[in-house]
Design a protein around this motif. Structure first.
Motif, mmCIF file in Angstrom:
data_model
loop_
_atom_site.group_PDB
_atom_site.id
_atom_site.type_symbol
_atom_site.label_atom_id
_atom_site.label_comp_id
_atom_site.label_asym_id
_atom_site.label_seq_id
_atom_site.Cartn_x
_atom_site.Cartn_y
_atom_site.Cartn_z
ATOM 1 N N LEU A 11 0.944 -1.174 -0.005
ATOM 2 C CA LEU A 11 -0.003 0.047 0.146
ATOM 3 C C LEU A 11 0.931 1.173 0.066
ATOM 4 O O LEU A 11 0.495 2.073 -0.674
ATOM 5 C CB LEU A 11 -0.881 0.180 1.338
ATOM 6 C CG LEU A 11 -2.201 -0.783 0.990
ATOM 7 C CD1 LEU A 11 -2.861 -1.100 2.636
ATOM 8 C CD2 LEU A 11 -3.024 -0.752 0.047
ATOM 9 N N ALA A 15 1.580 4.399 -3.266
ATOM 10 C CA ALA A 15 1.512 5.931 -2.919
ATOM 11 C C ALA A 15 2.826 6.285 -2.893
ATOM 12 O O ALA A 15 2.799 7.864 -3.262
ATOM 13 C CB ALA A 15 0.903 6.138 -1.496
ATOM 14 N N TYR A 53 -1.043 7.741 6.458
ATOM 15 C CA TYR A 53 -2.000 7.130 7.052
ATOM 16 C C TYR A 53 -3.375 7.055 5.727
ATOM 17 O O TYR A 53 -3.762 6.021 5.719
ATOM 18 C CB TYR A 53 -2.823 7.811 7.950
ATOM 19 C CG TYR A 53 -2.000 7.684 9.155
ATOM 20 C CD1 TYR A 53 -1.500 6.329 9.813
ATOM 21 C CD2 TYR A 53 -1.787 8.564 10.130
ATOM 22 C CE1 TYR A 53 -0.945 6.262 11.045
ATOM 23 C CE2 TYR A 53 -1.005 8.478 11.453
ATOM 24 C CZ TYR A 53 -0.615 7.261 11.600
ATOM 25 O OH TYR A 53 0.058 7.042 13.122
ATOM 26 N N ALA A 54 -3.142 8.186 5.120
ATOM 27 C CA ALA A 54 -4.128 8.060 3.891
ATOM 28 C C ALA A 54 -3.846 7.079 2.741
ATOM 29 O O ALA A 54 -4.728 6.311 2.428
ATOM 30 C CB ALA A 54 -4.052 9.513 2.995
ATOM 31 N N ALA A 55 -2.551 6.722 2.617
ATOM 32 C CA ALA A 55 -1.912 5.612 1.856
ATOM 33 C C ALA A 55 -2.639 4.091 2.461
ATOM 34 O O ALA A 55 -2.579 3.249 1.377
ATOM 35 C CB ALA A 55 -0.351 5.504 1.849
ATOM 36 N N LEU A 56 -2.587 4.158 3.442
ATOM 37 C CA LEU A 56 -3.080 2.955 4.258
ATOM 38 C C LEU A 56 -4.758 2.475 3.882
ATOM 39 O O LEU A 56 -5.158 1.507 4.267
ATOM 40 C CB LEU A 56 -2.911 2.731 5.804
ATOM 41 C CG LEU A 56 -1.339 2.870 5.965
ATOM 42 C CD1 LEU A 56 -1.248 2.755 7.515
ATOM 43 C CD2 LEU A 56 -0.742 1.487 5.388
ATOM 44 N N GLN A 57 -5.391 3.289 3.279
ATOM 45 C CA GLN A 57 -6.576 3.146 2.620
ATOM 46 C C GLN A 57 -7.800 2.614 3.785
ATOM 47 O O GLN A 57 -8.354 1.755 3.552
ATOM 48 C CB GLN A 57 -6.593 2.202 1.533
ATOM 49 C CG GLN A 57 -6.020 2.649 0.486
ATOM 50 C CD GLN A 57 -5.504 1.823 -0.683
ATOM 51 O OE1 GLN A 57 -6.102 0.773 -0.758
ATOM 52 N NE2 GLN A 57 -4.823 2.393 -1.787
ATOM 53 N N GLY A 58 -7.743 3.309 4.977
ATOM 54 C CA GLY A 58 -8.486 2.807 6.048
ATOM 55 C C GLY A 58 -8.152 1.697 6.795
ATOM 56 O O GLY A 58 -9.013 1.409 7.846
ATOM 57 N N ALA A 59 -7.089 1.200 6.920
ATOM 58 C CA ALA A 59 -6.619 -0.052 7.380
ATOM 59 C C ALA A 59 -6.622 0.323 8.973
ATOM 60 O O ALA A 59 -6.837 -0.758 9.735
ATOM 61 C CB ALA A 59 -5.285 -0.589 6.940
ATOM 62 N N ASP A 61 -8.774 2.621 10.455
ATOM 63 C CA ASP A 61 -9.938 3.470 10.897
ATOM 64 C C ASP A 61 -10.659 2.257 11.749
ATOM 65 O O ASP A 61 -11.384 1.505 11.561
ATOM 66 C CB ASP A 61 -10.741 3.550 9.692
ATOM 67 C CG ASP A 61 -10.117 4.529 8.731
ATOM 68 O OD1 ASP A 61 -9.179 5.092 8.946
ATOM 69 O OD2 ASP A 61 -10.785 4.790 7.436
#
Length: 78
Positions: A11, A15, A53-59, A61
């Motif tokens: 991920l 990015a 954190y955005a690159a982790l696509q909600g992982a 959240d």
């Protein structure tokens, strides 16, 4: 289901294709990552970490996130 280091790295690599990335941790829940990327030049540490954190696509959240904790180190190359 916990995330493995190679999944987190994939991920981040998507990015930040030019970054130096190191991901460690064995339990799939408490992990550490270092991301050194030219795009971080001039950005605050908070902005750098938000980008990761955005690159982790909600992982990460909420309570249903696959990744409970990520010790994160970010910087621009020297």
């Amino acid at each position: 289901m916990p995330m493995q280091a190679h999944e987190i790295e994939a991920l981040l690599r998507a990015a930040f294709p030019d970054a130096q990335i190191e991901v460690s941790g064995e339990d799939g829940v408490h992990m550490a990552a270092m991301v050194v990327d030219p795009s971080f030049k001039g950005q605050s540490r908070v902005a750098q970490q938000r980008a990761v954190y955005a690159a982790l696509q909600g992982a990460m959240d909420g309570p249903s996130g696959e990744l409970h904790a990520l010790a994160l180190t970010t910087r621009a190359p020297e």
